[in-house]
Design a protein around this motif. Structure first.
Motif, short mmCIF file in Angstrom:
data_model
loop_
_atom_site.label_atom_id
_atom_site.label_comp_id
_atom_site.label_asym_id
_atom_site.label_seq_id
_atom_site.Cartn_x
_atom_site.Cartn_y
_atom_site.Cartn_z
N GLY A 8 31.04 23.65 37.23
CA GLY A 8 32.05 24.63 37.61
C GLY A 8 33.35 24.33 36.91
N SER A 9 34.18 25.36 36.72
CA SER A 9 35.43 25.18 35.99
C SER A 9 36.63 25.37 36.91
CB SER A 9 35.51 26.16 34.81
OG SER A 9 35.39 27.50 35.27
N ALA A 10 37.72 24.70 36.55
CA ALA A 10 38.94 24.80 37.35
C ALA A 10 39.41 26.25 37.44
CB ALA A 10 40.03 23.91 36.76
N VAL A 11 39.28 26.98 36.36
CA VAL A 11 39.67 28.39 36.33
C VAL A 11 38.45 29.21 35.93
CG1 VAL A 11 41.23 30.10 35.36
CG2 VAL A 11 42.02 27.75 35.67
N GLY A 12 38.04 30.08 36.81
CA GLY A 12 36.90 30.95 36.52
C GLY A 12 37.33 32.39 36.38
N PRO A 13 36.37 33.30 36.28
CA PRO A 13 36.71 34.73 36.21
C PRO A 13 37.44 35.19 37.47
CG PRO A 13 34.42 34.35 35.60
CD PRO A 13 34.93 33.07 36.17
N ARG A 14 38.35 36.12 37.34
CA ARG A 14 39.09 36.64 38.49
C ARG A 14 38.13 37.35 39.45
NH1 ARG A 14 43.33 40.66 37.01
NH2 ARG A 14 44.25 40.09 39.03
N PRO A 15 38.42 37.31 40.75
CA PRO A 15 37.61 38.07 41.70
C PRO A 15 37.64 39.56 41.34
CG PRO A 15 39.07 36.55 42.85
CD PRO A 15 39.50 36.55 41.41
N PRO A 16 36.56 40.27 41.65
CA PRO A 16 36.52 41.71 41.34
C PRO A 16 37.55 42.48 42.16
CG PRO A 16 34.60 41.05 42.61
CD PRO A 16 35.30 39.79 42.23
N ALA A 17 37.80 43.72 41.74
CA ALA A 17 38.87 44.53 42.33
C ALA A 17 38.68 44.76 43.82
CB ALA A 17 38.97 45.86 41.59
N ASP A 18 37.42 44.94 44.27
CA ASP A 18 37.22 45.21 45.70
C ASP A 18 37.61 44.03 46.56
OD1 ASP A 18 35.06 43.78 44.65
OD2 ASP A 18 33.69 44.52 46.19
N ILE A 19 37.36 42.81 46.07
CA ILE A 19 37.77 41.61 46.82
C ILE A 19 39.29 41.48 46.80
CG2 ILE A 19 37.77 39.08 46.78
CD1 ILE A 19 34.88 39.13 46.09
N ARG A 20 39.89 41.70 45.64
CA ARG A 20 41.35 41.58 45.57
C ARG A 20 42.01 42.56 46.53
NH1 ARG A 20 40.27 41.72 39.87
NH2 ARG A 20 41.43 43.67 39.64
N GLU A 21 41.52 43.77 46.57
CA GLU A 21 42.10 44.78 47.45
C GLU A 21 41.91 44.41 48.92
OE1 GLU A 21 41.49 49.55 48.42
OE2 GLU A 21 40.77 48.71 46.53
N ALA A 22 40.71 43.95 49.26
CA ALA A 22 40.44 43.60 50.65
C ALA A 22 41.29 42.42 51.10
CB ALA A 22 38.96 43.27 50.83
N VAL A 23 41.41 41.41 50.24
CA VAL A 23 42.18 40.21 50.60
C VAL A 23 43.66 40.54 50.76
CG1 VAL A 23 42.97 37.98 49.73
CG2 VAL A 23 40.53 38.59 49.61
N GLU A 24 44.19 41.37 49.88
CA GLU A 24 45.60 41.72 50.01
C GLU A 24 45.87 42.44 51.33
OE1 GLU A 24 48.13 40.59 48.13
OE2 GLU A 24 46.42 39.42 47.38
N GLY A 25 44.92 43.23 51.78
CA GLY A 25 45.07 43.88 53.08
C GLY A 25 45.07 42.90 54.24
N LEU A 26 44.27 41.82 54.11
CA LEU A 26 44.18 40.83 55.18
C LEU A 26 45.45 40.00 55.32
CD1 LEU A 26 40.51 39.57 54.69
CD2 LEU A 26 41.37 41.21 56.37
N ARG A 27 46.23 39.90 54.24
CA ARG A 27 47.45 39.10 54.31
C ARG A 27 48.42 39.67 55.36
NH1 ARG A 27 48.02 35.47 49.97
NH2 ARG A 27 46.73 35.94 48.13
#
Length: 469
Positions: free
Chosen positions: A338-357
């Motif tokens: 595994g790498s310290a920096v991987g691909p960014r999470p997909p848009a649906d996860i980013r959107e869902a997480v921002e709502g949970l904040r």
């Protein structure tokens, strides 16, 4: 593999087929790789060359298993990236289509050699079949009533639908196919249409006309192409479809199940972890638990069925939050797979997480969307599928409560501390779980054990009985 330039200045990877011992080049069809849409070209697919008529046995049906083990052991010795030109070439092509960094892909290529020793192969066969004799001929038994019968694990005819998330999977699939002496067609995945041919070319350098090689074909077609699958996925030619893949691919494969044509399905699975309150006995133990959970969650940057998506932690909210903070920190570390920096999470996860904040204190988020790691603490498992180094942490009052969230789709459960495995394993197995490990050991495995609740080699062979009763 090699490359050629096509119209529009796009560089297309030339991908050969391997058909019953022969390397076949051509640029008759063009496809796109899974993750980045990199174009690759393959030869024309000639279906009539891929199967052996049932009127005659396959080339390897009567080859002694000891001879096949000899070939696999020598192949394992040549799985040395620094000296194997086919693996080197395959590595360079894989790096063009894989989201994993060079270091991780290189480590993956080095992994299978340890499983291809004589001791490892014979041990696995004995764990699966009891003895090697049943693979080579008819083994006689007498039942309590005095009836005599003879049983053989007869070589099958198999189509393998390979997964594309790890080159080691292709290497081990070839070994499995050889051990059961099958006639094989490997459908290479668009995420890695390179490794299988590299393995077969390595074997061809050792024994170019070996019956095992004449039993193997590795080709590509787009998954779901009915023009191909309506022909190959039939009992006239093959006994079983050994399928790895996502839900859509497995559902498509299941359509072809019919009398005489079986599906051995390695369904899409998810994994989870359980952390007991002992993790909070000291700062040292808490850091250990967080690091072990991070190690499992970042296997192939979470593009692996063994990588946990949810972690259930027994403790108070403050304790669980301390665990979450450390987990997020440790996910941003380079590891063997595994790498310290991987691909960014997909848009649906980013959107869902921002709502949970906005829903604190019931929900809380650590990390960002930069591929270093993202942790979401929630009172119940979130309704999206965590991926790309995204972990959902759920507090529980008792570790036994974690078993309520396991299902038949749960493959591996990592447990901390290890002694809790004995308390949890029956409940987890009742829920459908197939594997329980020490936290931090998701990618490790003992030899000869079941996979996905079965012994794959035992399922692959065609069990036949000659009965005198």
């Amino acid at each position: 593999m090699s490359t050629s330039t096509t119209a529009g200045a796009r560089t297309t990877i030339r991908v050969p087929h391997f058909v019953r011992g022969r390397l076949v080049w051509g640029e008759d069809a063009e496809y796109m790789s899974r993750d980045f849409g990199v174009p690759f070209a393959t030869p024309a697919l000639r279906l009539d060359e891929l199967f052996e008529p049932r009127t005659r046995p396959g080339p390897a049906f009567d080859v002694p298993i000891s001879e096949i083990i000899d070939l696999l052991v020598e192949t394992g010795r040549r799985f040395v990236l620094e000296t194997n030109p086919y693996l080197q070439e395959s590595l360079e092509m894989t790096l063009r289509v894989s989201p994993l960094p060079r270091r991780v892909v290189e480590n993956t290529y080095r992994r299978p050699g340890q499983f291809l020793t004589r001791e490892a192969l014979e041990y696995r066969l004995r764990r699966t079949f009891g003895s090697l004799d049943v693979l080579d001929g008819w083994v006689e038994h007498t039942d309590p009533a005095g009836n005599v019968s003879r049983v053989r694990a007869f070589p099958p005819r198999l189509v393998h639908m390979l997964a594309g998330n790890s080159p080691s999977g292709a290497m081990m699939s070839v070994a499995d196919a050889a051990l059961v002496k099958a006639v094989n067609v490997f459908k290479m995945p668009s995420g890695d249409p390179f490794t299988t041919v590299a393995v077969l070319r390595t074997m061809a350098d050792i024994a170019p006309d070996h019956p095992v090689l004449r039993s193997m074909s590795a080709v590509y077609w787009r998954g779901g192409d009915a023009r191909v699958e309506n022909v190959l996925y039939r009992s006239q030619y093959f006994d079983k479809l050994v399928a790895w893949g996502g839900g859509e691919a497995i559902a498509n494969a299941a359509k072809y199940v019919a009398p005489g044509f079986q599906l051995i399905s390695f369904d899409p699975k998810v994994s989870m972890a359980v952390v007991g309150r002992e993790a909070f006995a000291s700062e040292e133990r808490l850091r250990e638990a967080a690091d072990l959970a991070a190690a499992d969650a970042t296997v192939y940057n979470q593009d692996a069925c063994v990588a946990p998506r949810q972690v259930f932690v027994e403790g108070t909210l403050d304790q669980v939050d301390r665990f979450c903070a450390l987990l997020c920190e440790r996910m941003g570390v380079d590891r063997e797979f595994g790498s310290a920096v991987g691909p960014r999470p997909p848009a649906d996860i980013r959107e869902a997480v921002e709502g949970l904040r906005f829903l604190e204190p019931d929900y809380r988020v650590w990390g960002g969307h930069d591929g270093r790691g993202l942790v979401v603490r929630s009172p119940e498992p979130v309704d999206f599928h965590p991926t790309n180094k995204t972990v959902n942490v759920v507090p529980v009052l008792d570790v036994l409560d974690a078993a309520e969230h396991a299902t038949v789709a749960t493959q591996t459960v990592g447990v901390y501390p290890a002694h809790l495995k004995a308390e949890l394993r029956d409940r987890l197995a009742t829920a459908g779980v197939q594997r329980v490990v020490k936290l931090g050991s998701a990618l490790k495995s003992s030899l000869g054990n079941p996979h996905d609740a079965m012994y794959p080699l035992h399922r692959m062979v065609h069990w036949v009985v000659d009965d005198d009763a």
